[in-house]
Design a protein around this motif. Sequence first.
Motif, mmCIF file in Angstrom:
data_model
loop_
_atom_site.group_PDB
_atom_site.id
_atom_site.type_symbol
_atom_site.label_atom_id
_atom_site.label_comp_id
_atom_site.label_asym_id
_atom_site.label_seq_id
_atom_site.Cartn_x
_atom_site.Cartn_y
_atom_site.Cartn_z
ATOM 1 N N LYS A 718 -18.410 0.080 -0.686
ATOM 2 C CA LYS A 718 -18.159 -0.155 -2.753
ATOM 3 C C LYS A 718 -16.626 -0.766 -2.692
ATOM 4 O O LYS A 718 -16.136 -1.270 -1.437
ATOM 5 C CB LYS A 718 -18.022 0.750 -3.463
ATOM 6 N N SER A 719 -16.802 -1.904 -3.946
ATOM 7 C CA SER A 719 -15.976 -2.708 -4.497
ATOM 8 C C SER A 719 -14.272 -1.783 -4.480
ATOM 9 O O SER A 719 -14.204 -1.001 -4.514
ATOM 10 C CB SER A 719 -16.301 -3.334 -5.157
ATOM 11 N N ILE A 720 -13.536 -2.503 -4.298
ATOM 12 C CA ILE A 720 -11.994 -1.982 -4.024
ATOM 13 C C ILE A 720 -11.296 -3.658 -5.095
ATOM 14 O O ILE A 720 -11.262 -4.852 -4.909
ATOM 15 C CB ILE A 720 -11.564 -1.471 -2.848
ATOM 16 N N ASN A 721 -10.468 -2.669 -6.046
ATOM 17 C CA ASN A 721 -9.571 -3.730 -6.875
ATOM 18 C C ASN A 721 -8.543 -3.169 -6.463
ATOM 19 O O ASN A 721 -7.565 -1.881 -6.671
ATOM 20 C CB ASN A 721 -9.554 -3.667 -8.105
ATOM 21 N N TYR A 722 -7.287 -4.450 -5.337
ATOM 22 C CA TYR A 722 -6.072 -4.323 -5.566
ATOM 23 C C TYR A 722 -4.849 -4.467 -6.559
ATOM 24 O O TYR A 722 -4.916 -5.654 -6.579
ATOM 25 C CB TYR A 722 -5.284 -4.442 -3.984
ATOM 26 N N THR A 723 -4.418 -3.538 -7.103
ATOM 27 C CA THR A 723 -3.708 -3.694 -8.123
ATOM 28 C C THR A 723 -2.211 -5.068 -7.615
ATOM 29 O O THR A 723 -1.978 -5.606 -8.496
ATOM 30 C CB THR A 723 -3.491 -2.978 -9.322
ATOM 31 N N ILE A 724 -2.277 -4.055 -7.377
ATOM 32 C CA ILE A 724 -0.102 -3.972 -5.415
ATOM 33 C C ILE A 724 -1.173 -4.656 -4.464
ATOM 34 O O ILE A 724 -1.465 -3.923 -3.697
ATOM 35 C CB ILE A 724 0.250 -3.043 -5.332
ATOM 36 N N PRO A 725 -1.387 -5.586 -4.135
ATOM 37 C CA PRO A 725 -1.332 -6.067 -2.911
ATOM 38 C C PRO A 725 -0.355 -5.349 -1.397
ATOM 39 O O PRO A 725 0.525 -5.430 -1.519
ATOM 40 C CB PRO A 725 -1.017 -7.845 -3.102
ATOM 41 N N TYR A 726 -1.619 -5.709 -0.623
ATOM 42 C CA TYR A 726 -1.196 -5.106 0.719
ATOM 43 C C TYR A 726 -0.761 -6.251 1.468
ATOM 44 O O TYR A 726 -0.659 -7.509 1.396
ATOM 45 C CB TYR A 726 -2.202 -4.092 1.320
ATOM 46 N N GLU A 757 4.354 -2.654 2.597
ATOM 47 C CA GLU A 757 6.163 -3.313 2.464
ATOM 48 C C GLU A 757 7.007 -3.281 1.503
ATOM 49 O O GLU A 757 7.444 -3.677 0.547
ATOM 50 C CB GLU A 757 6.253 -4.704 3.554
ATOM 51 N N GLY A 758 7.917 -1.903 1.646
ATOM 52 C CA GLY A 758 8.714 -1.182 0.213
ATOM 53 C C GLY A 758 7.805 -1.335 -0.808
ATOM 54 O O GLY A 758 8.223 -1.118 -2.116
ATOM 55 N N THR A 759 6.791 -1.317 -0.778
ATOM 56 C CA THR A 759 5.860 -1.431 -2.792
ATOM 57 C C THR A 759 5.077 0.035 -2.487
ATOM 58 O O THR A 759 4.945 0.624 -1.424
ATOM 59 C CB THR A 759 5.292 -2.460 -2.101
ATOM 60 N N ASP A 760 4.356 0.140 -3.929
ATOM 61 C CA ASP A 760 3.557 1.264 -3.432
ATOM 62 C C ASP A 760 2.349 0.997 -4.254
ATOM 63 O O ASP A 760 1.967 -0.103 -3.253
ATOM 64 C CB ASP A 760 3.802 1.586 -5.459
ATOM 65 N N VAL A 843 0.035 5.765 -4.686
ATOM 66 C CA VAL A 843 0.258 6.390 -4.082
ATOM 67 C C VAL A 843 1.949 5.737 -4.244
ATOM 68 O O VAL A 843 2.054 4.619 -4.327
ATOM 69 C CB VAL A 843 0.198 6.326 -2.872
ATOM 70 N N LYS A 844 2.919 6.284 -5.206
ATOM 71 C CA LYS A 844 4.348 6.337 -4.717
ATOM 72 C C LYS A 844 5.260 5.749 -2.991
ATOM 73 O O LYS A 844 5.660 7.278 -2.456
ATOM 74 C CB LYS A 844 4.977 7.097 -5.389
ATOM 75 N N SER A 845 5.836 5.725 -3.364
ATOM 76 C CA SER A 845 6.277 5.151 -1.650
ATOM 77 C C SER A 845 7.679 5.158 -2.001
ATOM 78 O O SER A 845 8.584 5.078 -3.340
ATOM 79 C CB SER A 845 6.399 2.937 -1.423
ATOM 80 N N GLN A 846 8.679 5.556 -0.964
ATOM 81 C CA GLN A 846 10.397 6.064 -0.667
ATOM 82 C C GLN A 846 10.381 4.418 -0.730
ATOM 83 O O GLN A 846 12.511 4.458 -1.661
ATOM 84 C CB GLN A 846 10.155 6.756 0.464
ATOM 85 N N LYS A 859 13.618 -2.031 3.801
ATOM 86 C CA LYS A 859 12.353 -1.378 3.364
ATOM 87 C C LYS A 859 10.878 -0.484 4.260
ATOM 88 O O LYS A 859 11.433 -1.353 4.935
ATOM 89 C CB LYS A 859 11.248 -2.737 2.803
ATOM 90 N N CYS A 860 11.368 0.036 3.820
ATOM 91 C CA CYS A 860 10.139 1.324 4.716
ATOM 92 C C CYS A 860 8.127 0.879 4.523
ATOM 93 O O CYS A 860 8.384 0.178 3.224
ATOM 94 C CB CYS A 860 10.167 2.406 4.332
ATOM 95 N N TRP A 861 7.621 1.052 5.424
ATOM 96 C CA TRP A 861 6.122 0.754 5.424
ATOM 97 C C TRP A 861 5.461 2.341 4.808
ATOM 98 O O TRP A 861 5.053 2.740 5.097
ATOM 99 C CB TRP A 861 6.664 0.273 6.308
ATOM 100 N N LEU A 862 4.078 1.585 4.527
ATOM 101 C CA LEU A 862 3.380 2.828 4.159
ATOM 102 C C LEU A 862 2.305 2.735 4.566
ATOM 103 O O LEU A 862 1.982 1.123 4.518
ATOM 104 C CB LEU A 862 3.122 3.339 2.523
ATOM 105 N N PHE A 863 1.529 3.313 5.400
ATOM 106 C CA PHE A 863 -0.006 2.965 6.309
ATOM 107 C C PHE A 863 -0.906 3.958 5.539
ATOM 108 O O PHE A 863 -0.650 5.209 6.066
ATOM 109 C CB PHE A 863 1.095 3.046 7.820
ATOM 110 N N ILE A 864 -2.315 3.055 5.716
ATOM 111 C CA ILE A 864 -2.970 4.143 4.847
ATOM 112 C C ILE A 864 -4.095 3.835 5.513
ATOM 113 O O ILE A 864 -4.754 2.231 6.154
ATOM 114 C CB ILE A 864 -3.081 4.188 3.215
#
Length: 870
Positions: A718-726, A757-760, A843-846, A859-864
Amino acid sequence: MKIVIGILLASLLCLICPYTWANKLIVNSRYSFYSNEDSIEIIVANPTSKIITKLSASHSNSLIDARYTINKDRPSCIKFASSELSEGKNIVNCVITYKDKTHESATVSILKYSHKPNEVKVDYLNGGLIVDGLPFLPFGFYTSSNMGDLALQEVYNGFNFLGPYQKIDDETISQRKAYMDRCAQLGIKVHYHINALIGSGHNKGKQEITLSEQRKRDELLKKEIETFKDHPALLSWYLNDEPLGQGRDPKLIERAYQLVKELDPHHPVSIVFMMPHRANEFANAMDIAMTDPYPVPGPLNKVPESVDHLMRHFKYQKAVWLVPQAFGGGEFWEREPTAGEIRAMTYAGLIRGAMGIQYFIRQAPHIRPKSRTTWNECSKLALEFQSLVPWLYSGEGQIKLTTNNPSILAAAWKYKGSLLVAAVNMENKPLQLEINIAEQTKATQAEVIFENRKTAFEEGIINEFIDAHGTRIYVIENPNTTNLENVSLNNLTINPGFEYCPTPGTLSGCYTSSALAPDYKGETYFIDSRQAVEGLRSLRVNLPEPDCGLDFRFYKSIISQGTSYQFSVWAKCTADNQATFSLKLDELGMEKTFTPTPEWKKYNFYFKLDKPVSTVHPKLTTNGKGTIWFDLLQLTPEPSINLSLDPSHGAKVTLQSGTTNGIIRYTINGGKVTGGAKRYRNPFSIHKKRTITAGVFVGDKKVAESSRTINIHKAINKSINYTIPYSDKYSSKGDVSLLDGVTGSTTYSDETWMGYEGTDIDLTIDLNTTIKVERIATNFLLSVNDGIHPPEKIEVLLSNNGKEFEKWGEVVLSEGSKQAPPSILPVTIDRTAAKARYIQFKVKSQGTVPPGFLFSGTKCWLFIDEIIVE
């Protein structure tokens, strides 16, 4: 060895050949002799405007059953079975028929001998040598017989032969045997000097040779030839050094040549000329014509001019070599060449037709040349030249081109649809370079090999700058020589066929170490462009002594628990090889040892990963004395289970096996695969979550089995829209990655994880229609030593119109980061079913790496990975 009808002159365009040819025909045997070949080839070089329509050959007044190929821009060819001729000297009569109904005949001497393991042939079509049945582009140097460990040093640098000046007598025979034996061990050939036994000494033109002295020399010459003619290190006989400058009679040199050839017809004989315009006076005394122009400190033009003289006399009749100047500081030469001058002279020789390079002179460590940078340039060129062998030996000929400046020399060779273009600037200043190539091609870029870059190639033109005394080497349209039957689309190793070679001759994508001993014994490994299972290149390993070994630890491959794999490599060796090799996976404690054969063969073993290991470093180790080639080192899922998404939001499943004679059987419900399971023949589709289990059978035996759960869920594709870019650094497959049915491993670089990187994380999924949402799940990668930490909170909101969202579920992770090995954190949100078309996933990042961890404060990373909607 041959009778040449006329001398090839021609008005071949100076775009291809800058020298002037006699407007006559040349007919010659392709090889200096034949031994174990199945066929004989005769080349017919016709530079005239007359058009050939037919070629025929006869022997002993009987017509030979021959095939012929008529070529326009390169020599035509007559080819027939070698069984048509007997061993020894054979006279073949050739008839050339032209379009105007006229005929021309020529006789050719074809030599056929019993095969010898160390035989060396001249390929008159390309001008190169054939050694051990393979193309051999000679690249070496002069030295002295008291060379110490010079051979050991220079074989590492990529040189493949040397030529020592030496005194020949009974007292020093043991010294010569010792260095010949050592060169054979190291895999470096010897251009063997017998110059001291023919004529007056060097620079002793008035020296009188008495009859008794001549007889003594003849006996020494015979003994020397008999002693070394079967030696595995022997490349060729160096018969005479500048005979014109020394006032030596051609008849004297011819007499010595005939004596050498009577004793050893299996190796070529060479002469070097300081006056190459008169080299044809010695045409009956050599197989290799060399020239030694030493122009520095003056202009370099003498180099191409000297090679031109030899090519005018001997093209398609002898090998032509260049002796570039690598000395200076006395006599007529005020200084040594610079590294740039060395480069320009060497490539000028190649472009003009020299198919052998022998620098004068190398005396280690810094006697001649004194400059380390000058000699380092020679070493660099040695590796570059070997990378060009497929084009130089293709037999497909050169093509027409022009350059914008007479100071820029250039040439182009064809090989299987690709072009190799070489250009050299003979001036000591940068120049604008423009090369206009007549060959039609659809390519829009040229690869600048040895520089790891590309440049524009528009309407057949290359246009850029060229350095002072610089070179540019281009490949246009890489050849498609891959045998797809041997290449797995699912291979996990990088650079499996050793085709990516940004540094000439050098293996990329691995670490190397000495397996058995800390001291260097002459073990060498190079990328070899002369043979391969697929593509252009293979890895050649030479181990000179029984206690030698090399380990190759390749870049990491990512594997999955529950999957079976095949670890394989293709290999072959020389006939006298005693070395073995092993395939190893140290992380799994797996190893299998093999003994290679002289023919290419695939070696492999299977394993099923039943441990929580996500990465391995495929390892290839060698042990013993000998020479082995390797190609196509692969680690592949066996069988591989691949999926591609289809428009119906399902998946098409494709199964593939790299097992020879293997068949695949499978189940789609997680059941055990037996000999009675369904046989795979074509891709199939699934539209809900399935566990595919597939096995490879050879006969009745199952040799491998793999399983894969494919997550077909309501949001897939399905389609997906990223408000905060990866992050662009870890973007997996782009926007579709989180809804493609693929989940990740514990390795962050496996290209299934999307990184922030460092973002939600803030994104919205459009399901295209309103559905009932009961459960949402995803995974996060935890790898704190790589800066990848768990989130603080996951929140899901639902909407029917994409504007007004209501909170549906939330997970708070209060434990935070922990010191632990890499792992996967699954997160599931299941609440009372609700209808929705849009899903907002937050998702809230540290934000930053907490204290006490590696990279703290950055900056810490979130990997999903996959977001599963059910």
